[in-house]
Scaffold this active site. Structure first.
Site, short mmCIF file in Angstrom:
data_model
loop_
_atom_site.label_atom_id
_atom_site.label_comp_id
_atom_site.label_asym_id
_atom_site.label_seq_id
_atom_site.Cartn_x
_atom_site.Cartn_y
_atom_site.Cartn_z
N ARG A 15 18.02 8.15 1.91
CA ARG A 15 17.11 8.80 0.95
C ARG A 15 17.11 10.32 1.14
NH1 ARG A 15 13.13 12.43 0.87
NH2 ARG A 15 12.33 11.59 2.83
N ASP A 16 16.59 10.80 2.24
CA ASP A 16 16.46 12.25 2.44
C ASP A 16 17.83 12.89 2.51
OD1 ASP A 16 15.24 14.67 2.81
OD2 ASP A 16 14.24 14.16 4.68
N HIS A 207 9.10 14.65 11.77
CA HIS A 207 10.21 14.67 10.79
C HIS A 207 10.78 16.09 10.84
CE1 HIS A 207 11.89 13.50 6.68
NE2 HIS A 207 11.99 14.82 6.63
N HIS A 209 13.74 18.88 10.43
CA HIS A 209 15.05 19.34 9.94
C HIS A 209 15.60 20.30 10.99
CE1 HIS A 209 15.18 17.71 5.75
NE2 HIS A 209 13.93 17.45 6.07
N CYS A 240 17.43 20.36 1.64
CA CYS A 240 16.22 20.27 0.84
C CYS A 240 16.46 21.02 -0.46
CB CYS A 240 15.02 20.86 1.59
SG CYS A 240 13.54 20.87 0.56
N ASN A 249 18.08 16.56 8.05
CA ASN A 249 17.25 16.13 9.17
C ASN A 249 18.08 16.17 10.44
OD1 ASN A 249 15.79 14.28 6.95
ND2 ASN A 249 14.48 14.72 8.68
#
Ligand SMILES: CC(C)(COP(=O)([O-])OP(=O)([O-])OC[C@H]1O[C@@H](n2cnc3c(N)ncnc32)[C@H](O)[C@@H]1OP(=O)([O-])[O-])[C@@H](O)C(=O)NCCC(=O)NCCSC(=O)C[C@@](C)(O)CC(=O)[O-]
Length: 299
Positions: A15-16, A207, A209, A240, A249
């Protein structure tokens, strides 16, 4: 402070990670990635998101991905849902757990979900009710906890206030997102002292990055503060869309190496994880973003 005996890794690569890729990625390749991650032993995989395809086109096929994956008992396959419409689509796709996402910065909230922080929290209320009625657990995210690409410094109290609201409305866990990776170990500890005052630390997740190369230091700092859930992305996939220059991430392989070195259990197999990451990097035609994967693959 004692370190935890085990850590839950929340794999956000499908997803990310993939949400930022401009090139088309087939449903089959997304399904294969999730299946490879299941085989590698991840117990929580964020598979996709039910957001507007105009905002994030790469996630448009998330329902098909959920249909295609081999679900394994004991593994949570989750999705992001920004509103009730997203939740309904997720329920149709038999998603077992969803996540709502807010920001600690007004400017980022506007860029990411087109509304103020207060409006976003209001928008989550009917979603939370519908999720509860469907027996679906909801995780909460707060973005920009250690800095915002538009508003700069963010006060820990502002993060705590948004996190508190998410927790109070029923999010069982709140993930604190260093969206642009500007956090340092000192700032991470200071943030957790403030946020951890109102929310039990076992209900918080990190979380990070890795844009400034600080993610592993921030994870170690978080471990010392009693955090035992971390989001990470296989092969360091991602970036992002609303934060120029942001990298993905922290790579799951690199976090695993750190945790293995500390004797902390995760249930994840390093070699299978590296195989999963290397395969998706070959599909994307990009270099593997995990230092540990690159080092072990070159041996
Ligand atoms: C929230 C909205 C929808 C507001 O977007 P909006 O334009 O204000 O919404 P709207 O309600 O006015 O709807 C506009 C159109 O979108 C449709 N729509 C409305 N909702 C949905 C939905 N759920 N699924 C599919 N379609 C939807 C709706 O039906 C309509 O379609 P139209 O009539 O124009 O054809 C939009 O801004 C959006 O989708 N944003 C998502 C952005 C996103 O996914 N960002 C990345 C995830 S967050 C993240 O990565 C950070 C995190 C979590 O990893 C932590 C960290 O690192 O910080």
């Amino acid at each position: 402070m004692n370190l935890p005996k085990s850590v839950r890794l929340v794999e956000v690569g499908p997803r990310d990670g993939l949400q930022n890729e401009k090139q088309p990625i087939s449903v089959a390749d997304k399904v294969r990635l999730v299946d490879d991650l299941t085989v590698a032993g991840l117990s929580y995989i964020e598979v996709g998101s039910f957001v507007s395809p105009k905002w994030v086109p790469q996630m448009a096929g998330s329902a098909e991905v959920f249909t295609g994956i081999q679900r394994s008992a004991g593994v949570t396959y989750a999705a992001l849902t920004p509103n009730l419409k997203g939740l309904e689509a997720a329920l149709d796709a038999k998603v077992e757990e969803v996540a709502v996402f807010a920001a600690a910065s007004e400017a980022f909230s506007q860029k990411n979900i087109n509304c103020s922080i207060a409006d976003s929290l209001q928008r989550f209320v009917p979603l939370m009710e519908a999720a509860k009625a469907a027996n679906v657990r909801v995780r909460g995210y707060v973005s920009c906890v250690l800095g915002c690409p538009y508003d700069g410094e963010i006060a820990p109290q502002q993060v705590a206030s948004v996190a508190r609201e998410l927790y109070a409305m029923g999010c069982y866990e709140v993930s604190l997102g260093d969206t642009i990776g500007t956090g340092t170990a000192g700032k991470t500890r200071a943030l957790l002292e403030v946020v951890g005052h109102d929310i039990p630390r076992e209900r918080l997740a990190g979380h990070f990055h890795d844009t400034y190369g600080q993610a592993l230091a921030n994870i170690y700092a978080s471990l010392l503060e009693g955090i035992s859930v971390f989001d990470s992305s296989v092969a360091g996939l991602g970036g992002c869309p609303y934060a120029k220059g942001a990298t993905g991430n922290v790579a799951t392989e690199d976090v695993l190496y750190l945790l293995q070195g500390l004797g902390i259990e995760t249930g994840v197999d390093m070699h299978k994880l590296i195989a999963a990451g290397q395969r998706i990097c070959e599909v994307l035609g990009k270099a593997n973003g995990s230092r540990v994967a690159r080092a072990l693959l070159s041996r």
